[in-house]
Design an enzyme around this catalytic site. Structure first.
Site, PDB file in Angstrom:
ATOM      1  CG  ASP A   1      32.052  25.976 -61.799  1.00 20.45           C
ATOM      2  OD1 ASP A   1      31.884  26.154 -60.580  1.00 20.45           O
ATOM      3  OD2 ASP A   1      33.166  25.851 -62.326  1.00 20.45           O
TER       4      ASP A   1
ATOM      5  CG  ASP B   1      36.507  29.928 -62.042  1.00 24.13           C
ATOM      6  OD1 ASP B   1      35.889  30.109 -60.989  1.00 24.13           O
ATOM      7  OD2 ASP B   1      36.117  29.163 -62.944  1.00 24.13           O
TER       8      ASP B   1
ATOM      9  CG  ASP C   1      36.797  25.395 -64.811  1.00 26.27           C
ATOM     10  OD1 ASP C   1      36.111  24.989 -63.844  1.00 26.27           O
ATOM     11  OD2 ASP C   1      37.997  25.692 -64.698  1.00 26.27           O
TER      12      ASP C   1
END
Length: 1057
Positions: A756, A383, A752
């Protein structure tokens, strides 16, 4: 909200494709069939309906914020009956289970089998006590090793458990009419909770009252921007995910205040139900465990096969005589010689050491064995926000007076005028338009200073540079500002420049137009405080006063309402030339991936009694004065660029997976060095300049493009080593992981959000964020980054590579003793030489002297080039042909030769020529033997024979132990010269000292001599292993030189491990 529904469909499809045997429990199968959108109806209930359903909650229909809530006694009863508001924790193994698990290792089972055969042999012939002693010795050593492994693994588990409570939490709840603070786990259905800015929603709640209630729900739904929630009743066609009156557990309040009644807790929440779907799947066995099991199987088969062959040959040669002795020395000892007894303890110790190291680096290893998969990582799909960047929106630049003014130290060319530090007010330190910009930032801003420890504390003096270094001083760290991230960033920027409360106190807001996505600006109409104090007098006298309109918002929108621009404190016409300057600055900031905010003001006079509104057109919406722009972005972490360079050097692909716009993501990728920023200037046939990037090993693509790619296009895309995936959803992340794994990549992915979880589960290594991560993501992941830092992943890769390296070193060291232990047995069986090693001596090598050095290798640090090597291939095994060649054909043979020379030298120095030893074992060199008559006429009695044989056995024993002590230093590195690497492993130094003391104990202490069958040999025999050790050093240094400089050479590849 569509992201969440897509996630549910994905999970249900994956669960429906699984075999019934793969699904754990009826609850998982039942949960997989639920449709969460239809399991809620509270979003369609009015307050009156809610009161009827939750009558114990005391909802006030007129003033919901005054609701009484549940009584404490009733809440305690519901907590006892319904359970705590928490997801089911992972099962914790007991100490007994952990201890018994140590014995499940196949190596130990093999050793127990050998001990059992010893006991059976003793039962067959009780006169030979040696068999009993050997069996007891084997069992004792295995128990000792299991105890050591137990405590080492327990230490590792304790390190893991120390991080279970990552962050202390609390929530505000109304009970018995009073607002109190409790642990969120104590919430029950029917509780009325209060969620304010900066707080997480502690359970699924139905909003009953709120004020400007904005929730950041990206961890639940994937929505990037904060959403406004309300208490309105949804119609029958609106799903729970689109009603915006149900706040889900885990959402974060960025602005406003909300009151809600708890409608779901624990595993009944949306998060809980998704967790049961995603986390109910059994974990696949990691490659590390598979490799260890493969190696153990190889050793087991090899040991049993070799022992059977040697035992069979021994029976044939001896004519079937003395089978018991042949069985003990030719079968049991061969099995023991093949088993690397130090391996299980070394593995456990290594994992514990790594857990401790990673704990110091804020990395929580949920599954210790997964660190090997981290070391094998070939692709990191990370990310952007919070991992590669600081997750803190920051003002990086201001543009005014047609100049760039940067807070970033690398932009030294962007500066401002000196401050007027003699001014009475902090805002007057600066000339216009900067002073006006600071006014707009502070006043036209809904961010709140929760505690201001910096009041009356002036920022650090900066005479020529306009920067944020003042914010890094101690007082600034104590300022807590909450609100919209962009507004918080601007207020922090202003706080570094001036006194924010002082500026805010200088103005009184009369009228306000809030920002929305259509209008794209936020406007406040104010008067100065000095005028406001006399406002009543002005109204009575019907006088005109000066009003100030302050505006901030999208620059391209604000500039259309402006007729002039402030430059150097003077109002100048906004002509075509100045518009071009504005557009150039706006495009510059945009190309850097920044969010750009423009500022404008308008001062005008109007009657003090004027009532301002948009409908009455009393608020001026044109002829504004443009002041300047600010660039806001989430800057990269300080160590991200270094970590990216480490990945490049290590041959690891890095993919940025973000929901941000392509330009923003690309700009960050350039700043962190993931994408080349160098340009090569070429000329076309018309001599026109063409600028191209110096490298094409990267690509940028958006999420919506991914589902349309065919396999060839995926092949072409994933050939790039660095890819920016912009505008992605969790579904896209799962697709990226799947496609990478199809192509043999070992993927480490970060996440997070709740949605996900499938990607974290699918990846070879799932990494959750400890700060920004949801509980479901943390449970689905293998590793949790407590600081959300990308560089911690890189540190984990180094530790994983080190684990693999050290295990290979341990195997290379321990497997070397096989031939030196088998050669004396084979000489005895095949050629009738006196036994060169007694069974107890063989056991002492395997179970005593080799253990400390083998375990010490777990403490060895990384080689200097460990992160300069490419990732190992997925099909690379722990034990390779090169490793087997190195140990069995070279090192093991070298030590065997040294042992034979020492053995024969002992007989020679005692007057017995080596060639006269053949086929003497059956009649000589044992108690009660006949006198030995040599060709030269010398006679040796039975006691002399046994004494010389004991010396020879001691010589062979010494040769193996001392040679292995030299070999240990060669095993500290695989590629780097030991002289470059150094001798910093204190544990290895102590291990060698312990080994040398032990061999002296076994050889010279009288009582121990009897047990080991040893006698002090001639001093010359001590020189032989030293010579062998020096030769092994020379050979290994040459081998490592070849690995470093001629890695493709055929012979080098044969001995490379």
């Amino acid at each position: 909200m569509g992201f969440l529904m897509a996630l549910l469909r994905c999970v249900r499809q994956s669960s429906s494709s699984r075999k019934p045997s793969d699904v754990e429990g009826d609850s998982y199968r039942d949960a997989a069939q639920k449709d969460l959108s239809t399991s809620f109806d509270e979003h369609r209930l009015s307050l009156k309906n809610l009161l009827e359903r939750y009558f114990e909650s005391g909802i006030d229909l007129e003033l919901p914020k005054k609701s009484i809530g549940l009584g404490k006694i009733r809440a305690a009863e519901k907590l006892k009956s319904d359970g705590r508001n928490a997801l089911s924790p992972p099962k914790i193994i007991s100490n007994w289970q952990l201890f018994l698990r140590q014995f499940q290792n196949l190596l130990w089972l093999l050793m127990f089998g050998a001990a059992a055969l010893c006991f059976l042999t003793y039962a067959y012939d009780p006169t030979d006590m040696l068999n009993l002693y050997v069996g007891i010795f084997i069992v004792a050593i295995v128990f000792l090793m299991c105890i050591v492994s137990f405590f080492e693994e327990k230490k590792g588990i304790e390190v893991v458990r120390a991080f279970q409570n990552l962050m202390p939490t609390s929530c505000n709840v109304i009970r018995d009419g009073k607002e109190i603070v409790i642990n969120p786990e104590e919430l029950v259905v029917g509780d009325i909770v209060v969620v304010r800015s900066g707080c997480k929603v502690p359970a699924d709640i139905r909003v009953i009252a709120c004020t400007d209630f904005f929730l950041e729900t990206s961890s639940i739904t994937g929505e990037a921007e904060p959403l406004e929630f309300n208490a309105k009743v949804a119609d029958s066609k609106t799903s729970i995910f689109e009603s915006y009156n149900i706040a889900f557990n885990g959402s974060f309040c960025v602005d406003g205040e909300g009151y809600g009644i708890v409608i779901r807790t624990g595993e009944q929440t949306v998060i809980g139900q998704i967790a049961s779907l995603t986390l109910g799947q059994s974990d696949k066995k990691c490659q590390f465990q598979t490799e260890i099991e493969r190696f153990v199987r190889i050793i087991t088969v090899m040991a049993i096969t070799m022992a059977t062959i040697i035992f069979g040959i021994g029976i044939i040669v001896s004519g079937g005589n003395d089978i018991i002795r042949l069985f003990v020395t030719g079968f049991l000892m061969v099995i023991i010689a093949n088993v690397p007894q130090g391996l299980p303890t070394t593995v456990t110790t290594e994992l514990t050491i790594i857990a401790r190291r990673m704990a110091k680096k804020n990395v929580f290893l949920k599954k210790l064995e997964k660190i090997d998969s981290v070391g094998a990582t070939t692709v990191i799909a990370s990310d952007k926000t919070g991992t590669l960047t600081k997750n803190c929106m920051t003002v990086t630049d201001l543009w005014f007076n047609n100049t760039y003014n940067s807070a970033r130290p690398e932009n030294q060319g962007r500066t401002t005028k000196k401050r007027n530090l003699n001014a009475a007010s902090s805002v007057d330190w600066y000339d216009s338009p900067l002073s006006d910009i600071l006014n707009v930032i502070c006043v036209c801003n809904k961010a709140r200073i929760e505690n201001n420890m910096t009041t009356k504390i002036l920022p650090k003096r900066v005479d020529s540079e306009f920067d944020l270094s003042a914010m890094q001083s101690a007082p600034m760290k104590e300022m807590l500002i909450s609100g919209n991230p962009s507004e918080v960033a601007m207020l922090k920027y202003a706080a570094a420049m001036a006194n924010v409360p002082e500026i805010r106190d200088n103005f009184q807001t009369i009228f306000e137009i809030p920002f929305n996505s259509v209008r794209k600006f936020h406007l406040v109409l104010t008067v100065k405080k000095s005028i406001w104090k006399k406002m009543d007098d002005y109204k009575k006298l019907n006088e005109e006063i000066e009003f100030v309109v302050m505006v901030k918002g999208a620059p391209e929108v604000i500039i259309t309402h402006c007729s002039s621009i402030n430059q150097e404190g003077f109002k100048k016409e906004l002509n075509e030339a100045r518009m071009e300057e504005f557009n150039a600055a706006y495009e510059t900031f945009g190309d850097e991936g920044c969010r750009v905010i423009g500022f404008a003001v308008k001062k005008f006079r109007a009657n003090a009694n004027t009532i301002f509104s948009l409908k009455s057109e009393t608020v001026p919406l044109d002829d504004w004065e443009f002041l300047g722009m600010s660039a806001i972005m989430d800057p990269p972490r300080d160590d991200t660029k270094k970590a990216i360079q480490a990945c490049k050097a290590a041959g690891i692909k890095v993919y940025m997976v973000t929901g941000d716009h392509k330009s923003t993501a690309t700009a960050i990728a350039k700043q962190i060095g993931m994408i080349d920023t160098e340009e090569v200037t070429n000329f076309d046939h018309n001599r026109q300049v063409i600028r191209q990037m110096s490298s094409t090993d990267w690509a940028v693509i958006t999420g919506p493009e991914l589902p349309g790619l065919n396999q060839k296009q995926w092949d072409a895309l994933l050939e790039h080593r660095y890819i920016v995936f912009a505008r992605t959803t969790p579904d896209h992340k799962l697709l990226i992981v799947t496609e990478c794994q199809k192509r043999g990549e070992c993927v480490t992915v970060t996440g997070d959000g709740v949605n996900d979880a499938p990607a974290l589960k699918k990846a070879d290594v799932g990494v959750a964020m400890g700060i920004a991560g949801s509980d479901v993501a943390k449970q689905a992941a293998d590793i949790i980054l407590l600081d959300d830092n990308f560089s911690s992943i890189v540190a984990g890769i180094e530790e994983g590579r080190l684990l693999f390296d050290n295990l290979r070193k341990t195997i290379a060291y321990t497997m070397t003793h096989m031939w030196p232990e088998l050669v004396p047995v084979m000489l005895n069986f095949f050629f009738g030489f006196p036994l060169g090693l007694t069974p107890v001596q063989i056991l002492s090598i395997d179970l005593i002297t080799d253990i400390p050095p083998a375990v010490s290798l777990a403490y060895e640090g990384p080689e200097a080039d460990i992160m300069l090597q490419p990732p190992r291939k997925r099909e690379t095994h722990l034990v390779t042909k090169g490793l087997m060649t190195y140990t069995y054909i070279f090192m093991s043979v070298f030590i065997s030769v040294g042992g034979i020379i020492s053995y024969l030298l002992t007989y020679s120095l005692n007057g017995i020529p080596p060639h006269e030893l053949a086929f003497t074992a059956s009649h000589y060199f044992k108690p009660g033997a006949d006198d030995l008559l040599l060709a030269n006429g010398n006679i040796f009695t039975a006691s002399q024979q046994t004494n010389i044989a004991a010396q020879a056995a001691a010589s062979f024993h010494i040769a193996i132990v001392v040679s292995q002590a030299f070999h240990l230093w060669m095993c500290l590195t695989r590629r780097v010269s030991i002289f470059s690497h150094g001798f910093a492993n204190i544990v290895a130094i102590f291990a060698v000292i312990i080994d040398l003391l032990l061999i002296c104990l076994f050889t010279f202490v009288p009582g121990v001599q009897y047990i080991f069958g040893s006698q002090p040999p001639p001093w010359q025999t001590w020189i032989v292993p030293v010579v062998v050790g020096i030769w092994m050093w020379i050979f290994n240094e040459a081998r490592k030189y070849g690995i470093r400089n001629y890695p493709k050479n055929g012979f080098i590849r044969l001995i490379k491990w």
